[in-house]
Design an enzyme around this catalytic site. Structure first.
Site, PDB file in Angstrom:
ATOM      1  CB  ALA A  84      -0.886   0.017   1.250  1.00 17.58           C
ATOM      2  CB  THR A 131      -5.227   1.311   8.654  1.00 18.39           C
ATOM      3  OG1 THR A 131      -5.064   2.337   9.627  1.00 18.39           O
ATOM      4  CG2 THR A 131      -6.097   1.866   7.525  1.00 18.39           C
ATOM      5  CE1 TYR A 156      -2.750   4.100   4.323  1.00 25.98           C
ATOM      6  CE2 TYR A 156      -3.585   4.994   6.398  1.00 25.98           C
ATOM      7  CZ  TYR A 156      -3.032   3.950   5.683  1.00 25.98           C
ATOM      8  OH  TYR A 156      -2.746   2.754   6.306  1.00 25.98           O
ATOM      9  CE  LYS A 160      -4.909  -0.159   4.055  1.00 23.76           C
ATOM     10  NZ  LYS A 160      -4.026  -1.219   3.455  1.00 23.76           N
ATOM     11  N   PRO A 211       9.509  18.030  14.654  1.00 22.74           N
ATOM     12  CG  PRO A 211       9.113  17.438  12.421  1.00 22.74           C
ATOM     13  CD  PRO A 211      10.054  17.200  13.563  1.00 22.74           C
TER      14      PRO A 211
HETATM   15  P1  NAD Z   1       5.194   0.711   3.997  1.00 22.35           P
HETATM   16  O1  NAD Z   1       4.895   1.990   3.297  1.00 22.35           O
HETATM   17  O2  NAD Z   1       6.341   0.636   4.936  1.00 22.35           O
HETATM   18  O3  NAD Z   1       5.408  -0.459   2.924  1.00 22.35           O
HETATM   19  C1  NAD Z   1       4.600  -0.604   1.791  1.00 22.35           C
HETATM   20  C2  NAD Z   1       5.268  -1.611   0.858  1.00 22.35           C
HETATM   21  O4  NAD Z   1       4.400  -1.789  -0.268  1.00 22.35           O
HETATM   22  C3  NAD Z   1       6.617  -1.147   0.329  1.00 22.35           C
HETATM   23  O5  NAD Z   1       7.538  -2.205   0.344  1.00 22.35           O
HETATM   24  C4  NAD Z   1       6.314  -0.718  -1.102  1.00 22.35           C
HETATM   25  O6  NAD Z   1       7.414  -0.870  -1.977  1.00 22.35           O
HETATM   26  C5  NAD Z   1       5.181  -1.669  -1.453  1.00 22.35           C
HETATM   27  N1  NAD Z   1       4.296  -1.129  -2.503  1.00 22.35           N
HETATM   28  C6  NAD Z   1       3.738   0.105  -2.547  1.00 22.35           C
HETATM   29  N2  NAD Z   1       2.988   0.238  -3.652  1.00 22.35           N
HETATM   30  C7  NAD Z   1       3.067  -0.947  -4.303  1.00 22.35           C
HETATM   31  C8  NAD Z   1       2.484  -1.436  -5.498  1.00 22.35           C
HETATM   32  N3  NAD Z   1       1.677  -0.669  -6.252  1.00 22.35           N
HETATM   33  N4  NAD Z   1       2.759  -2.710  -5.890  1.00 22.35           N
HETATM   34  C9  NAD Z   1       3.573  -3.489  -5.136  1.00 22.35           C
HETATM   35  N5  NAD Z   1       4.147  -3.078  -4.003  1.00 22.35           N
HETATM   36  C10 NAD Z   1       3.903  -1.814  -3.586  1.00 22.35           C
HETATM   37  O7  NAD Z   1       3.831   0.309   4.707  1.00 22.35           O
HETATM   38  P2  NAD Z   1       3.589  -0.363   6.135  1.00 22.35           P
HETATM   39  O8  NAD Z   1       3.605   0.680   7.177  1.00 22.35           O
HETATM   40  O9  NAD Z   1       4.452  -1.540   6.282  1.00 22.35           O
HETATM   41  O10 NAD Z   1       2.068  -0.821   5.971  1.00 22.35           O
HETATM   42  C11 NAD Z   1       1.773  -2.098   5.389  1.00 22.35           C
HETATM   43  C12 NAD Z   1       0.264  -2.277   5.376  1.00 22.35           C
HETATM   44  O11 NAD Z   1      -0.234  -2.218   6.699  1.00 22.35           O
HETATM   45  C13 NAD Z   1      -0.467  -1.184   4.594  1.00 22.35           C
HETATM   46  O12 NAD Z   1      -1.533  -1.774   3.925  1.00 22.35           O
HETATM   47  C14 NAD Z   1      -0.971  -0.243   5.675  1.00 22.35           C
HETATM   48  O13 NAD Z   1      -2.154   0.393   5.253  1.00 22.35           O
HETATM   49  C15 NAD Z   1      -1.245  -1.215   6.801  1.00 22.35           C
HETATM   50  N6  NAD Z   1      -1.129  -0.669   8.171  1.00 22.35           N
HETATM   51  C16 NAD Z   1      -0.023   0.037   8.546  1.00 22.35           C
HETATM   52  C17 NAD Z   1       0.075   0.498   9.867  1.00 22.35           C
HETATM   53  C18 NAD Z   1       1.282   1.250  10.350  1.00 22.35           C
HETATM   54  O14 NAD Z   1       1.248   1.768  11.464  1.00 22.35           O
HETATM   55  N7  NAD Z   1       2.361   1.327   9.592  1.00 22.35           N
HETATM   56  C19 NAD Z   1      -0.966   0.232  10.776  1.00 22.35           C
HETATM   57  C20 NAD Z   1      -2.081  -0.480  10.335  1.00 22.35           C
HETATM   58  C21 NAD Z   1      -2.146  -0.944   9.042  1.00 22.35           C
HETATM   59  O1  DAU Z   2      -3.379   4.059  12.738  1.00 23.67           O
HETATM   60  C1  DAU Z   2      -2.704   3.294  11.789  1.00 23.67           C
HETATM   61  C2  DAU Z   2      -1.950   4.189  10.833  1.00 23.67           C
HETATM   62  O2  DAU Z   2      -0.856   4.715  11.547  1.00 23.67           O
HETATM   63  C3  DAU Z   2      -1.484   3.466   9.583  1.00 23.67           C
HETATM   64  O3  DAU Z   2      -2.603   3.038   8.852  1.00 23.67           O
HETATM   65  C4  DAU Z   2      -0.619   4.381   8.709  1.00 23.67           C
HETATM   66  O4  DAU Z   2      -0.122   3.668   7.603  1.00 23.67           O
HETATM   67  C5  DAU Z   2       0.517   4.887   9.559  1.00 23.67           C
HETATM   68  O5  DAU Z   2       1.289   5.795   8.804  1.00 23.67           O
HETATM   69  C6  DAU Z   2       0.006   5.564  10.830  1.00 23.67           C
HETATM   70  O6  DAU Z   2      -0.664   6.796  10.506  1.00 23.67           O
HETATM   71  P1  DAU Z   2      -0.443   8.141  11.371  1.00 23.67           P
HETATM   72  O7  DAU Z   2      -0.785   9.292  10.531  1.00 23.67           O
HETATM   73  O8  DAU Z   2      -1.107   8.012  12.711  1.00 23.67           O
HETATM   74  O9  DAU Z   2       1.166   8.022  11.617  1.00 23.67           O
HETATM   75  P2  DAU Z   2       2.319   9.124  11.609  1.00 23.67           P
HETATM   76  O10 DAU Z   2       3.543   8.480  12.161  1.00 23.67           O
HETATM   77  O11 DAU Z   2       2.409   9.798  10.281  1.00 23.67           O
HETATM   78  O12 DAU Z   2       1.800  10.200  12.657  1.00 23.67           O
HETATM   79  C7  DAU Z   2       1.550   9.840  14.014  1.00 23.67           C
HETATM   80  C8  DAU Z   2       1.047  11.091  14.721  1.00 23.67           C
HETATM   81  O13 DAU Z   2       2.133  12.036  14.800  1.00 23.67           O
HETATM   82  C9  DAU Z   2      -0.070  11.808  13.983  1.00 23.67           C
HETATM   83  O14 DAU Z   2      -0.966  12.371  14.935  1.00 23.67           O
HETATM   84  C10 DAU Z   2       0.645  12.931  13.224  1.00 23.67           C
HETATM   85  C11 DAU Z   2       1.807  13.262  14.132  1.00 23.67           C
HETATM   86  N1  DAU Z   2       3.048  13.728  13.468  1.00 23.67           N
HETATM   87  C12 DAU Z   2       3.547  12.988  12.438  1.00 23.67           C
HETATM   88  C13 DAU Z   2       4.707  13.371  11.791  1.00 23.67           C
HETATM   89  C14 DAU Z   2       5.238  12.555  10.644  1.00 23.67           C
HETATM   90  C15 DAU Z   2       3.715  14.854  13.915  1.00 23.67           C
HETATM   91  O15 DAU Z   2       3.251  15.505  14.885  1.00 23.67           O
HETATM   92  N2  DAU Z   2       4.857  15.230  13.290  1.00 23.67           N
HETATM   93  C16 DAU Z   2       5.380  14.541  12.236  1.00 23.67           C
HETATM   94  O16 DAU Z   2       6.425  14.966  11.670  1.00 23.67           O
END
Ligand code: NAD
Ligand code: DAU
Length: 350
Positions: A84, A131, A156, A160, A211
């Site tokens: 994703a 998510t 985003y 999803k 930030p």
């Molecule tokens: P990430 O951005 O770290 O990794 C995404 C991966 O998908 C990368 O390796 C990228 O190269 C690959 N990718 C992107 N577009 C692609 C495409 N079109 N075809 C093939 N591969 C592609 O993401 P993550 O944080 O590991 O999240 C993974 C999944 O979990 C996502 O679906 C995200 O919505 C979900 N998720 C993430 C979090 C979080 O906190 N990170 C929480 C809940 C759910």
């Molecule tokens: O809840 C699950 C989600 O968590 C996933 O689905 C997403 O893929 C993942 O990116 C994450 O989303 P958030 O937007 O919550 O994560 P992020 O780390 O970008 O931000 C966490 C919190 O911190 C949010 O309230 C925004 C804030 N933030 C983020 C950044 C990057 C800041 O205050 N400063 C920053 O520079």
């Protein structure tokens, strides 16, 4: 013999999931399909790349002929769909990239699975990793349940939510055997430093401002990534077809309190006087449409399948910081190249 296609296995969560499945199930054939976008990094999998049950394919989930070939050639029986576009700030700048990968990519994968399995759904699973952001934003009280109505508010989360709807539509319309889990914020090793925790670790190491959007009062529910992938493993093998499971840490932190805890731990580990890193905290312009609070109720997963998070946050954060301190080469590699341009674009106006 199971053949499992993991999409996005070179990303943050995908790499932990791939490592778990490749090492825990040597009898499974694991194919990692990843487009290697800015977020994908094969270095995340360096320790397992030579395992005999692991295969990597570079490619895009929107590429239908490629997907058909993979299903055909490897006789895929299960899909763990992680690929994703995952960063909310990037979705504000470029929403269509999120529609392409998250919506069109997921629908393409569903269609290929349906065609390839051709109504022979015995011992097949299509698992979508999703998510908690699909549920929208909470006020001070309450939790997200599996029954909470969807209310996505960023490009985003809208993409999803849309992909979740397609997954359920394929279940109800065609009987495709699907599972979905909706998880809260993950943290841990291999997290790309565009997200709050790894970005702040990197900035502290370089004495750069930290930030904090708005007043830092937004709340997230943090879960160590290894606990997330353990939950996916349990749901994949024991969860019910057609069901959704919430996964969360019962671990809510305001952003400002989290960053203060990170600063406290970093000062100790770096041998800096207490308060040094906290001086870097800088309040900046808020994220557009910034969701106030996420909080998951994961009772269903606990009661039905016995999963609970294993790590306290302070301990998980400490392990995470240690990993970044011990893997500076990994960090320096991912912040070289396009990262500086991204960072300037995101933060110079704030
Ligand atoms: P990430 O951005 O770290 O990794 C995404 C991966 O998908 C990368 O390796 C990228 O190269 C690959 N990718 C992107 N577009 C692609 C495409 N079109 N075809 C093939 N591969 C592609 O993401 P993550 O944080 O590991 O999240 C993974 C999944 O979990 C996502 O679906 C995200 O919505 C979900 N998720 C993430 C979090 C979080 O906190 N990170 C929480 C809940 C759910
Ligand atoms: O809840 C699950 C989600 O968590 C996933 O689905 C997403 O893929 C993942 O990116 C994450 O989303 P958030 O937007 O919550 O994560 P992020 O780390 O970008 O931000 C966490 C919190 O911190 C949010 O309230 C925004 C804030 N933030 C983020 C950044 C990057 C800041 O205050 N400063 C920053 O520079």
């Amino acid at each position: 013999m199971q053949t499992i296609l993991i999409t996005g296995g070179a990303g943050f969560i995908g790499s932990h999931l791939t490592r778990l499945f490749v090492t825990k199930y040597p009898e499974y054939k694991i194919i990692n399909l990843d487009a290697l976008t800015y977020a994908g990094n094969l270095a995340n999998l360096a320790d397992i790349e030579d395992k005999p049950n692991y295969y990597f394919v570079k490619g895009n989930i929107t590429d239908m002929p490629l997907l058909q070939n993979i299903f055909e050639e490897h006789r895929v029986t299960g899909v763990l769909h992680c690929a994703a576009e995952s960063h909310v700030d990037r979705s504000i700048t470029d929403p269509l990239a999120f529609v392409k990968t998250n919506v069109v990519g997921t629908a393409t994968l569903l269609q290929v699975a349906k065609q390839s399995w051709n109504n022979d759904f015995d011992n097949k699973i299509f698992y979508h990793i999703s998510t908690d952001e699909v549920y929208g934003s909470l006020g001070g009280e309450g939790f997200f349940y599996e029954t909470t109505a969807y209310d996505p508010r960023s490009p985003y989360s809208a993409s999803k939510a849309s992909s979740d709807h397609f997954v359920r539509a394929f279940y109800h319309t065609y009987g495709l055997p699907v599972k979905i889990s909706n998880c809260s914020n993950n943290y841990g090793p291999y997290h790309f430093p565009e997200k709050l925790i790894p970005l702040s670790i990197n900035n502290i190491l370089h004495n750069k401002p930290l930030p904090i959007y708005g007043k830092g009062e937004n709340i997230r529910d943090w879960l160590f990534v290894e606990d997330h992938v353990k939950a996916i493993d349990i749901i994949f093998h024991k969860g019910k077809i057609g069901e959704t499971y919430n996964i969360g840490g019962h671990n809510e932190w305001t952003n400002i309190d989290l960053i203060k805890e990170l600063c406290r731990q970093m000062d100790l580990k770096l041998g800096r006087p207490h308060g040094t890193s906290a001086q870097l905290i800088t309040f900046v312009k808020d994220r557009a449409g910034h969701d106030l609070r996420y909080a998951i109720d994961a009772t269903k997963l606990k009661n039905e399948l016995g999963w609970e998070p294993s790590l306290q946050f302070e301990e998980g954060l400490s392990k995470t910081i240690d990993w970044y301190l011990n893997n500076k080469e990994w960090l320096n590699n991912v912040v070289s190249g396009h990262y500086a341009a991204y960072y300037d674009e995101q933060y110079h106006k704030r």
